[in-house]
Write a protein that holds these residues in place. Sequence first.
Motif, PDB file in Angstrom:
ATOM      1  N   TYR A 159      -0.322  -8.572  -5.051  1.00 23.13           N
ATOM      2  CA  TYR A 159      -0.610  -9.110  -3.589  1.00 23.13           C
ATOM      3  C   TYR A 159      -1.152  -7.474  -3.150  1.00 23.13           C
ATOM      4  CZ  TYR A 159      -1.357 -10.091   1.196  1.00 23.13           C
ATOM      5  OH  TYR A 159      -1.795 -10.684   2.436  1.00 23.13           O
ATOM      6  N   ALA A 170       0.816 -13.326  -0.329  1.00 27.41           N
ATOM      7  CA  ALA A 170       2.390 -12.565  -0.753  1.00 27.41           C
ATOM      8  C   ALA A 170       3.518 -13.666  -0.710  1.00 27.41           C
ATOM      9  CB  ALA A 170       2.144 -11.929   0.285  1.00 27.41           C
ATOM     10  N   ARG A 212      -8.302  -7.681  -2.589  1.00 31.36           N
ATOM     11  CA  ARG A 212      -7.401  -8.995  -2.543  1.00 31.36           C
ATOM     12  C   ARG A 212      -8.937 -10.762  -3.978  1.00 31.36           C
ATOM     13  NH1 ARG A 212      -4.819  -9.884   1.642  1.00 31.36           N
ATOM     14  NH2 ARG A 212      -6.609 -11.319   2.421  1.00 31.36           N
TER      15      ARG A 212
END
Length: 174
Positions: A154, A9, A161
């Motif tokens: 993200y 992130a 992810r």
Amino acid sequence: FDFQFFDDAQNLYETLKEKNALYGLSRLVATYDYPYTLDGQDHFITEGRFHLRWDRSKPQEKLPWAERPDTIDEVGSVYTVQGFDLNYVGVILGPSVLYNASTDGLHLDPARYEDSAAFAGRGGLLEPEQAKERIMLNALNVLLTRAVRGLYIYAHDPALRARLMALQAKAVLT
């Protein structure tokens, strides 16, 4: 159109700040999966080494949140960007957005969604869980459709992810 997934992130945020310096109107937003209350205090979103506050309420400001230059240092929500077109948007998919390996798709968990006001008055519905999922999908739609030049994503869920990063790697190879 620049469409990318990020496994960090903080890297997403740094890339977004670079785009903001070049083109302006680039903002970071998140699903409403992180605690926030209107109590005058700062509330933060933390994802690994990323740590940034939710948007601050500034009713005295003439410009809306999405257009204020200082808000590049905040995380907005569906409420701060609805109705705005932005050049670049970074979206943090929070804990309510999960990967379902058996369907190779998304699964939404309303129990992890922190926007209780969005669910107010839903008690009399025949299928309240489906209504909650529709509300969450609508909020996702708003967040994911603000970008004109680029969208960066993200995901909090490690499985989601990993799947997004694998899809991105595959796309780069083809």
